[in-house]
Design a protein around this motif. Structure first.
Motif, PDB file in Angstrom:
ATOM      1  N   TRP A   1     -11.300  -4.817   3.425  1.00 42.77           N
ATOM      2  CA  TRP A   1     -10.584  -6.059   3.133  1.00 42.77           C
ATOM      3  C   TRP A   1     -10.469  -6.879   4.418  1.00 42.77           C
ATOM      4  CZ3 TRP A   1      -6.281  -6.448  -0.955  1.00 42.77           C
ATOM      5  CH2 TRP A   1      -6.562  -5.629  -2.057  1.00 42.77           C
TER       6      TRP A   1
ATOM      7  N   GLU B   1     -14.432   0.674   1.223  1.00 47.34           N
ATOM      8  CA  GLU B   1     -13.953  -0.670   0.891  1.00 47.34           C
ATOM      9  C   GLU B   1     -13.349  -1.320   2.137  1.00 47.34           C
ATOM     10  OE1 GLU B   1     -12.526  -1.550  -3.091  1.00 47.34           O
ATOM     11  OE2 GLU B   1     -10.627  -2.202  -2.201  1.00 47.34           O
TER      12      GLU B   1
ATOM     13  N   LEU C   1      -4.912  -0.872  -8.019  1.00 46.53           N
ATOM     14  CA  LEU C   1      -4.391  -1.543  -6.822  1.00 46.53           C
ATOM     15  C   LEU C   1      -4.705  -3.036  -6.876  1.00 46.53           C
ATOM     16  CD1 LEU C   1      -3.121  -1.594  -4.010  1.00 46.53           C
ATOM     17  CD2 LEU C   1      -5.372  -0.991  -3.072  1.00 46.53           C
ATOM     18  N   SER C   2      -3.658  -3.844  -6.909  1.00 47.27           N
ATOM     19  CA  SER C   2      -3.818  -5.299  -6.889  1.00 47.27           C
ATOM     20  C   SER C   2      -2.726  -5.890  -6.011  1.00 47.27           C
ATOM     21  CB  SER C   2      -3.752  -5.885  -8.307  1.00 47.27           C
ATOM     22  OG  SER C   2      -2.500  -5.593  -8.903  1.00 47.27           O
TER      23      SER C   2
ATOM     24  N   HIS D   1      -7.948  -7.764  -6.218  1.00 43.71           N
ATOM     25  CA  HIS D   1      -8.090  -6.484  -6.894  1.00 43.71           C
ATOM     26  C   HIS D   1      -9.041  -5.588  -6.112  1.00 43.71           C
ATOM     27  CE1 HIS D   1      -6.036  -7.794 -10.605  1.00 43.71           C
ATOM     28  NE2 HIS D   1      -6.617  -8.971 -10.382  1.00 43.71           N
ATOM     29  N   SER D   2      -8.644  -4.346  -5.942  1.00 42.34           N
ATOM     30  CA  SER D   2      -9.501  -3.371  -5.278  1.00 42.34           C
ATOM     31  C   SER D   2     -10.625  -2.938  -6.197  1.00 42.34           C
ATOM     32  CB  SER D   2      -8.667  -2.159  -4.852  1.00 42.34           C
ATOM     33  OG  SER D   2      -9.498  -1.093  -4.421  1.00 42.34           O
TER      34      SER D   2
ATOM     35  N   LEU E   1       0.828  -1.208   0.000  1.00 46.42           N
ATOM     36  CA  LEU E   1       0.000   0.000   0.000  1.00 46.42           C
ATOM     37  C   LEU E   1       0.863   1.259   0.000  1.00 46.42           C
ATOM     38  CD1 LEU E   1      -2.784  -1.005   2.572  1.00 46.42           C
ATOM     39  CD2 LEU E   1      -2.962  -0.960   0.074  1.00 46.42           C
TER      40      LEU E   1
ATOM     41  N   ILE F   1     -13.023  -9.134  -0.068  1.00 46.62           N
ATOM     42  CA  ILE F   1     -13.079  -7.695  -0.300  1.00 46.62           C
ATOM     43  C   ILE F   1     -14.528  -7.266  -0.474  1.00 46.62           C
ATOM     44  CG2 ILE F   1     -12.325  -5.790  -1.770  1.00 46.62           C
ATOM     45  CD1 ILE F   1      -9.945  -7.498  -2.589  1.00 46.62           C
TER      46      ILE F   1
ATOM     47  N   HIS G   1     -17.044  -3.983  -1.238  1.00 48.31           N
ATOM     48  CA  HIS G   1     -17.172  -2.625  -1.750  1.00 48.31           C
ATOM     49  C   HIS G   1     -18.526  -2.084  -1.297  1.00 48.31           C
ATOM     50  CE1 HIS G   1     -17.586   0.250  -5.443  1.00 48.31           C
ATOM     51  NE2 HIS G   1     -17.181   0.884  -4.355  1.00 48.31           N
TER      52      HIS G   1
ATOM     53  N   LEU H   1     -10.513   3.123   2.789  1.00 50.07           N
ATOM     54  CA  LEU H   1     -10.282   1.676   2.726  1.00 50.07           C
ATOM     55  C   LEU H   1      -9.754   1.208   4.077  1.00 50.07           C
ATOM     56  CD1 LEU H   1      -8.615  -0.299  -0.173  1.00 50.07           C
ATOM     57  CD2 LEU H   1      -7.944  -0.746   2.188  1.00 50.07           C
TER      58      LEU H   1
ATOM     59  N   VAL I   1      -8.512  -2.399   6.359  1.00 55.51           N
ATOM     60  CA  VAL I   1      -8.103  -3.810   6.301  1.00 55.51           C
ATOM     61  C   VAL I   1      -8.040  -4.369   7.711  1.00 55.51           C
ATOM     62  CG1 VAL I   1      -6.330  -5.455   5.573  1.00 55.51           C
ATOM     63  CG2 VAL I   1      -6.705  -3.347   4.253  1.00 55.51           C
TER      64      VAL I   1
END
Length: 246
Positions: free
Chosen positions: A197, A195, A236-237, A229-230, A110, A208, A210, A167, A169
């Motif tokens: 994760w 988002e 962003l992957s 994949h975002s 990131l 993931i 969304h 985002l 995580v």
């Protein structure tokens, strides 16, 4: 406060002291099985002699909620990490190696991806205050990783961030998976995170979500050797093999 049985067993004296101030809910495998509370809160008729007669163990699955002010008072100047979600206080246990490996690997990805952009990745510990619509008191969480797009716009006079990450995580562990998969999923969706994760080192997979208009718009699940994949950031992957130690 909610803690696991193993945490109480390893630090029983500490939780006896905490129970003098607030109720401690004890869980096993994500299920609430017992509570520690001060004898002052127990009706006289139910008190019984005990070896530990100041704060006995009572079996009760209904936790007592704390106010936001009580949470702040308890955690002020504390070295331990806590979260506050819908009136419940959660002690965050020390993470294991697989958890930290995933955190470090993903943060590096990131950081490199967003370097030079308006987006800023952060790792825990970093308090995020989220207020559900229609609720007076905020929830306080410490996501394992987050990406913030409006850092300069939402810093208070004490240099604390007051906005909502775009985002978030969470790296699953045995002690947090119920909270991360249910409570935090609902909280992030309802409070405007775009988002989410969920990375599971044990099952070696990533999920993931969304969010749009406080609802799940899209979701995906993948495992190594697949690439995650975002939905939010098209470029962003993440190769999942890089997140899990072999």
């Amino acid at each position: 406060m909610i803690v696991r049985t193993t945490e109480v067993q390893n630090n029983f004296g500490k939780y006896l002291m905490i129970a003098a101030k607030e109720e401690v809910i004890i869980t096993r495998n994500g299920v609430e099985v017992a509570r520690l509370q001060s004898m002052e809160e127990v009706p006289e008729a139910t008190r019984k002699e005990s070896v530990v007669n100041e704060m006995p163990l009572f079996y009760d699955a209904k936790p007592k909620k704390a106010t936001y002010e009580e949470f702040l008072k308890l955690t002020r100047n504390e070295e331990n990490r806590y979260e506050y979600i819908d009136g419940q206080i959660y002690l965050l246990a020390s993470p294991r190696t697989g958890h930290q490996y995933a955190v470090g690997s993903l943060f590096g990805i990131l950081f490199n991806h967003f370097q030079g952009s308006q987006y800023t990745p952060f790792t825990a510990p970093y308090d995020i205050h989220l207020k559900r619509p229609g609720h007076d008191e905020p929830c306080v969480v410490q996501p394992d990783l987050m990406v913030i797009c409006d850092l300069d716009e939402h810093l208070d006079d004490q240099d604390y961030y007051t906005g909502i990450p775009c985002l978030v995580v969470e790296i699953l562990s045995e002690s947090t998976q119920g909270k991360d998969l249910v409570k935090k999923l609902d909280l992030y969706m309802e409070c405007g995170v775009q988002e989410y994760w969920i990375v599971d080192p044990t099952e070696r997979k990533a999920i993931i979500y969304h969010f749009q208009d406080h609802k799940i718009k899209q979701t995906s699940m993948c495992k190594p050797p697949e690439t995650a994949h975002s939905f939010l950031f098209e470029e962003l992957s993440v190769e999942l093999e890089l997140l899990f130690k072999s």
